[in-house]
Write an enzyme that holds these catalytic residues in place. Sequence first.
Site, PDB file in Angstrom:
ATOM      1  CD  GLU A  80       8.370  12.327 -14.927  1.00  0.00           C
ATOM      2  OE1 GLU A  80       7.435  13.035 -14.540  1.00  0.00           O
ATOM      3  OE2 GLU A  80       9.427  12.809 -15.381  1.00  0.00           O
ATOM      4  CG  HIS A 100      -1.723  -1.229   1.394  1.00  0.00           C
ATOM      5  ND1 HIS A 100      -2.985  -1.411   0.877  1.00  0.00           N
ATOM      6  CD2 HIS A 100      -1.402  -2.382   2.028  1.00  0.00           C
ATOM      7  CE1 HIS A 100      -3.419  -2.622   1.203  1.00  0.00           C
ATOM      8  NE2 HIS A 100      -2.471  -3.234   1.885  1.00  0.00           N
ATOM      9  CE  LYS A 120      10.975  19.738 -10.644  1.00  0.00           C
ATOM     10  NZ  LYS A 120       9.706  19.641 -11.349  1.00  0.00           N
ATOM     11  CB  SER A 148      12.738  22.684 -14.338  1.00  0.00           C
ATOM     12  OG  SER A 148      11.956  23.859 -14.436  1.00  0.00           O
TER      13      SER A 148
END
Length: 458
Positions: A285, A151, A278, A272
């Site tokens: 992804e 979970h 970043k 970024s």
Amino acid sequence: MPRFDGPPDPLFTRINASLGFDRRLWREDVEGSRAHARTLARAEVISAEELEQLEVGLGQVAGELERGELDFEAGDEDIHMAIERRLTELVGPVGGKLHTGRSRNDQVATDLALFVRGRAERARGLIRALMGRLLALAEAHADWRMPGYTHLQRAQPVYLGHHLLAYFWMLERDEIRFAAAAGSTMAMPLGSGALAGLNWDLDRQATAEELGFARPSPNSIDAVSNRDFALDYLYAATVCATHLSRLGAEIVIWSSEEFGFCEPADEFASGSSIMPQKKNPDAAELLRAKAPRVLGSLSSLAGVLHALPLAYAKDLQEDKEALFDAVDTIELSLEAAERLLGGLRFDRQRLAAAAGDEMVAATDVADLLVRRGMPFREAHGVVGGLVREALERGIALSELDREDLGRHSELLDDSYYEVLSGDAWLDSKRSAGGTGAAPLAAQLATAREVLAALDEIQ
Ligand code: ARG
């Protein structure tokens, strides 16, 4: 076309044409055509001299296609017609003899079977490379502790090597599925004609052997309508892409600042445009997002085949774009996953600190009570009470004193503190297939054997 009065409507031509995408099958089409020409010559349907002309001509057409020099024409509906048209330009009317005893229906089914077989074998190779990468990573991180999750809540500590090997076994199953897809291409459609067979008794067995098929298809109607091998490939690709999406998702989560378990290599991450701090795990992804696209291809083809009357219908032309997209997507994903993992750096301290959370030893405290004779269900309740008290008082489990413990169960003594103190938790998982050092060493050895056996078949 003598049967028709006028030229086709341009819109009909557009919807009907497949050259824009099936040109990708040219190699298989030339290979199939060469084998068919030889079959015709063996049956004395064409002469040795005509065979020679066809073979030379097909070689020239292949050369032009290879170099990107073949100019397609408006009338070239698909790759099969384009190749025959160009062949006939080069060798004269004998080019028209190539289509004796053949229909585009058995031709395209044969081309596609050859294509799927080649790509399934390629996927197997890419999977083996990724399995090798995972195994090397698992070996290098065999004794790195981390929390295992259920979970997405910290559940029990595990070794990172054990977690990584989970993906190794998923990929082993993928390899088996792609091998099965390659196996389902093994009946050769060529020689089935449009649907009913041929007026010539061609030696189909010999053609099959030449093209690497195990046997000629036993039923001409089935042969021209069958695309199961493409479905099999797409199912294998869907499951494999789904596995890669879970790997990608974990890398995304693990490389977040909140987790800080790992970091992708600079070459495999993006920055970024406005936030200089970043480093984004884009490849991970994208692995996560590709799976539904491959599943989309599987459902497209299943939809095309659904309720389609036998034998050939033009619907079957819609098999290709979905298949090609899935092939490109899964091959790119497998290669990218291998490179992504190759550059991934894990943070041993962060992993260990997260694994050191005492709460993850709660199951082991329950096991301590079980070893002292308490039924597991009851022990689960006792530990639940301990966890609750610690949380309410804002203290760690090990900060509960002997008196506190006594209030929960008289079976709890100083061994409670030993269980919580760390190292013991992990290696107590000694059942086969578990994370403990001993079963993990056995698992690594099995994985090495499995991979060596796969590489040997290759
Ligand atoms: N381009 C067609 C396909 O991909 C080739 C077969 C055409 N056959 C026919 N009977 N029109 O399916």
